[in-house]
Design a protein around this motif. Structure first.
Motif, PDB file in Angstrom:
ATOM      1  N   GLY A  30       0.822  -1.204   0.000  1.00  0.00           N
ATOM      2  CA  GLY A  30       0.000   0.000   0.000  1.00  0.00           C
ATOM      3  C   GLY A  30       0.855   1.251   0.000  1.00  0.00           C
ATOM      4  O   GLY A  30       2.015   1.234  -0.404  1.00  0.00           O
ATOM      5  N   ASN A  54     -12.927   1.514   6.528  1.00  0.00           N
ATOM      6  CA  ASN A  54     -13.304   1.154   5.150  1.00  0.00           C
ATOM      7  C   ASN A  54     -12.436   0.044   4.570  1.00  0.00           C
ATOM      8  O   ASN A  54     -11.877   0.163   3.476  1.00  0.00           O
ATOM      9  CB  ASN A  54     -13.230   2.390   4.239  1.00  0.00           C
ATOM     10  CG  ASN A  54     -14.128   3.513   4.726  1.00  0.00           C
ATOM     11  OD1 ASN A  54     -15.237   3.258   5.217  1.00  0.00           O
ATOM     12  ND2 ASN A  54     -13.657   4.739   4.617  1.00  0.00           N
ATOM     13  N   ASN A  55     -12.306  -1.033   5.325  1.00  0.00           N
ATOM     14  CA  ASN A  55     -11.541  -2.197   4.877  1.00  0.00           C
ATOM     15  C   ASN A  55     -10.063  -1.889   4.638  1.00  0.00           C
ATOM     16  O   ASN A  55      -9.399  -2.513   3.827  1.00  0.00           O
ATOM     17  CB  ASN A  55     -12.154  -2.814   3.614  1.00  0.00           C
ATOM     18  CG  ASN A  55     -11.965  -4.322   3.599  1.00  0.00           C
ATOM     19  OD1 ASN A  55     -11.923  -4.964   4.642  1.00  0.00           O
ATOM     20  ND2 ASN A  55     -11.838  -4.886   2.415  1.00  0.00           N
ATOM     21  N   ARG A  56      -9.566  -0.883   5.343  1.00  0.00           N
ATOM     22  CA  ARG A  56      -8.152  -0.528   5.258  1.00  0.00           C
ATOM     23  C   ARG A  56      -7.553  -0.497   6.670  1.00  0.00           C
ATOM     24  O   ARG A  56      -8.216  -0.071   7.617  1.00  0.00           O
ATOM     25  CB  ARG A  56      -7.953   0.846   4.604  1.00  0.00           C
ATOM     26  CG  ARG A  56      -8.200   0.869   3.105  1.00  0.00           C
ATOM     27  CD  ARG A  56      -7.887   2.263   2.574  1.00  0.00           C
ATOM     28  NE  ARG A  56      -7.950   2.319   1.134  1.00  0.00           N
ATOM     29  CZ  ARG A  56      -9.034   2.637   0.444  1.00  0.00           C
ATOM     30  NH1 ARG A  56     -10.160   2.913   1.106  1.00  0.00           N
ATOM     31  NH2 ARG A  56      -9.021   2.678  -0.860  1.00  0.00           N
ATOM     32  N   GLN A  71      -8.547   0.790  11.852  1.00  0.00           N
ATOM     33  CA  GLN A  71      -9.124   0.305  10.599  1.00  0.00           C
ATOM     34  C   GLN A  71     -10.280   1.195  10.174  1.00  0.00           C
ATOM     35  O   GLN A  71     -11.070   1.638  11.008  1.00  0.00           O
ATOM     36  CB  GLN A  71      -9.612  -1.140  10.743  1.00  0.00           C
ATOM     37  CG  GLN A  71      -8.493  -2.141  10.956  1.00  0.00           C
ATOM     38  CD  GLN A  71      -8.987  -3.584  10.913  1.00  0.00           C
ATOM     39  OE1 GLN A  71      -9.784  -3.948  10.066  1.00  0.00           O
ATOM     40  NE2 GLN A  71      -8.497  -4.406  11.845  1.00  0.00           N
ATOM     41  N   GLU A 122      -0.868   2.851   4.885  1.00  0.00           N
ATOM     42  CA  GLU A 122      -2.230   2.413   4.553  1.00  0.00           C
ATOM     43  C   GLU A 122      -2.154   1.067   3.843  1.00  0.00           C
ATOM     44  O   GLU A 122      -1.453   0.927   2.841  1.00  0.00           O
ATOM     45  CB  GLU A 122      -2.909   3.442   3.646  1.00  0.00           C
ATOM     46  CG  GLU A 122      -4.285   3.035   3.164  1.00  0.00           C
ATOM     47  CD  GLU A 122      -4.779   3.928   2.035  1.00  0.00           C
ATOM     48  OE1 GLU A 122      -5.859   4.506   2.178  1.00  0.00           O
ATOM     49  OE2 GLU A 122      -4.062   4.050   1.012  1.00  0.00           O
ATOM     50  N   VAL A 175      -8.613  -5.230   0.674  1.00  0.00           N
ATOM     51  CA  VAL A 175      -9.265  -5.844  -0.482  1.00  0.00           C
ATOM     52  C   VAL A 175      -8.279  -6.750  -1.201  1.00  0.00           C
ATOM     53  O   VAL A 175      -8.634  -7.698  -1.887  1.00  0.00           O
ATOM     54  CB  VAL A 175      -9.799  -4.758  -1.454  1.00  0.00           C
ATOM     55  CG1 VAL A 175     -10.346  -5.379  -2.734  1.00  0.00           C
ATOM     56  CG2 VAL A 175     -10.864  -3.929  -0.758  1.00  0.00           C
ATOM     57  N   LYS A 176      -6.991  -6.486  -0.960  1.00  0.00           N
ATOM     58  CA  LYS A 176      -5.935  -7.279  -1.583  1.00  0.00           C
ATOM     59  C   LYS A 176      -5.885  -8.665  -0.951  1.00  0.00           C
ATOM     60  O   LYS A 176      -6.566  -8.938   0.027  1.00  0.00           O
ATOM     61  CB  LYS A 176      -4.595  -6.548  -1.442  1.00  0.00           C
ATOM     62  CG  LYS A 176      -4.565  -5.266  -2.267  1.00  0.00           C
ATOM     63  CD  LYS A 176      -3.277  -4.517  -2.068  1.00  0.00           C
ATOM     64  CE  LYS A 176      -3.293  -3.222  -2.891  1.00  0.00           C
ATOM     65  NZ  LYS A 176      -2.074  -2.445  -2.699  1.00  0.00           N
ATOM     66  N   ASP A 185      -4.524  -1.849   2.105  1.00  0.00           N
ATOM     67  CA  ASP A 185      -5.864  -2.139   1.598  1.00  0.00           C
ATOM     68  C   ASP A 185      -6.177  -3.608   1.786  1.00  0.00           C
ATOM     69  O   ASP A 185      -5.521  -4.473   1.210  1.00  0.00           O
ATOM     70  CB  ASP A 185      -5.935  -1.766   0.110  1.00  0.00           C
ATOM     71  CG  ASP A 185      -7.354  -1.795  -0.430  1.00  0.00           C
ATOM     72  OD1 ASP A 185      -8.237  -2.352   0.260  1.00  0.00           O
ATOM     73  OD2 ASP A 185      -7.579  -1.261  -1.525  1.00  0.00           O
ATOM     74  N   LYS A 197      -2.969  -9.200   4.010  1.00  0.00           N
ATOM     75  CA  LYS A 197      -3.746  -8.829   5.192  1.00  0.00           C
ATOM     76  C   LYS A 197      -3.097  -9.409   6.445  1.00  0.00           C
ATOM     77  O   LYS A 197      -2.921  -8.712   7.455  1.00  0.00           O
ATOM     78  CB  LYS A 197      -5.175  -9.348   5.035  1.00  0.00           C
ATOM     79  CG  LYS A 197      -6.109  -8.981   6.169  1.00  0.00           C
ATOM     80  CD  LYS A 197      -7.522  -9.443   5.848  1.00  0.00           C
ATOM     81  CE  LYS A 197      -8.496  -9.079   6.949  1.00  0.00           C
ATOM     82  NZ  LYS A 197      -9.876  -9.497   6.622  1.00  0.00           N
TER      83      LYS A 197
END
Length: 288
Positions: free
Chosen positions: A16, A72-74, A70, A34, A38-39, A36, A44
């Motif tokens: 990120g 927004n999914n970050r 955390q 940051e 979503v990756k 993400d 994660k």
């Protein structure tokens, strides 16, 4: 992120972005990484691991962790801002003019103290390189950072098996896909020390195969003869092909020509960390 004013992007990598920011409450600069989510899950998990490790690190030669949150999914990791940038940029700024030996040893001892701290806790860094060493206080203080691929060992003799790291800095055992332990960090530390002395990587090649061959044979040019015999003799020790023949970080710090410098960097916190290891107790003044 409502508690911070983002100033600019200062880095971007596989995990990120990194931002320079200002805390609204205290007005202090900080770095916010940051990640993400979503990756892929692997990233994660690595990010969560970094947060757990960073939260445990309390040492003047390791980049300080402030907090994480955390949104927004970050995942956001808030860390100390080192105003001197990274060591790689500092080396490039020299434009071929060698550092003084005093400056090299000052940085090297500090990096080694940070590495001792994590090795004593059975943690491998696994990505020691000039780009992951940060400078502050007008370049006088060196700090080890970026624990994204660090690994905690169950005991000091356990060997990790994952092939990670940056090609110029990886050890022969990783090149050969052999198990490795904390001695792989010592090899990478040797690469950083060599770079500080010669202003270039110790091992270079036109392609990955050529680079790996030089690493596995420990084929490197000597550092300039303007440096002391002690410094010239230390580098081949760090580049021993067999991990068993490489010194531990504690052995390195016990070298007579480095030992005298260590007292300069022994804050009370570091001194207390060293006492249980029986480390130079004469540097610790008796307290109450």
């Amino acid at each position: 992120m409502d508690n911070y004013d983002v100033i600019k992007v200062i880095g971007e990598g596989a995990f990120g972005k990194a931002f320079l920011a200002n805390g609204k409450a205290d007005g202090k600069y900080c770095v916010i990484k940051e990640i993400d989510f979503v990756k892929p899950n692997q990233e994660k998990e690595a990010s969560k691991k970094e947060v757990i490790l960073l939260a445990r690190m309390k040492h003047p030669n390791i980049v300080t962790f402030f907090s994480s949150f955390q949104e927004n999914n970050r995942l956001f990791i808030v860390m100390e801002y080192c105003d001197g940038g990274d060591l790689m940029r500092r080396i490039r700024r020299q434009r071929g003019v060698l550092f003084s030996e005093d400056q090299i040893l000052s940085w090297f001892v500090q990096i080694s103290l940070g590495l001792k701290y994590i090795h004593d806790r059975k943690i491998l860094h696994r990505d020691i390189k000039a780009q992951n060493i940060f400078l502050s206080k007008n370049g006088m203080v060196a700090k080890l950072g970026d624990f994204g691929i660090a690994r905690v060992l169950n005991n000091s003799m356990e060997l990790a098996r994952t092939c990670v790291g940056t090609p110029y800095y990886i050890s022969p055992e990783i090149c050969q896909n052999k198990p490795y332990n904390n001695k792989t960090d010592i090899w990478s530390l040797g690469c950083v020390l060599y770079e500080l002395c010669a202003l270039k990587h110790p091992f270079e090649g036109n392609n990955l195969h050529q680079l790996v061959l030089k690493i596995c044979q420990a084929h490197f040019a000597p550092i300039p003869t303007t440096f002391s015999h002690d410094l010239q003799a230390l580098i081949p020790q760090l580049f021993e092909v067999s991990p068993r023949d490489r010194p531990s970080i504690n052995s390195i710090l016990k070298s007579p020509f480095l030992e005298n410098l260590i007292a300069k960097y022994l804050t009370p916190e570091v001194s207390l960390e060293m006492i249980p290891c029986g480390f130079w107790q004469r540097f610790w003044l008796a307290g109450p």
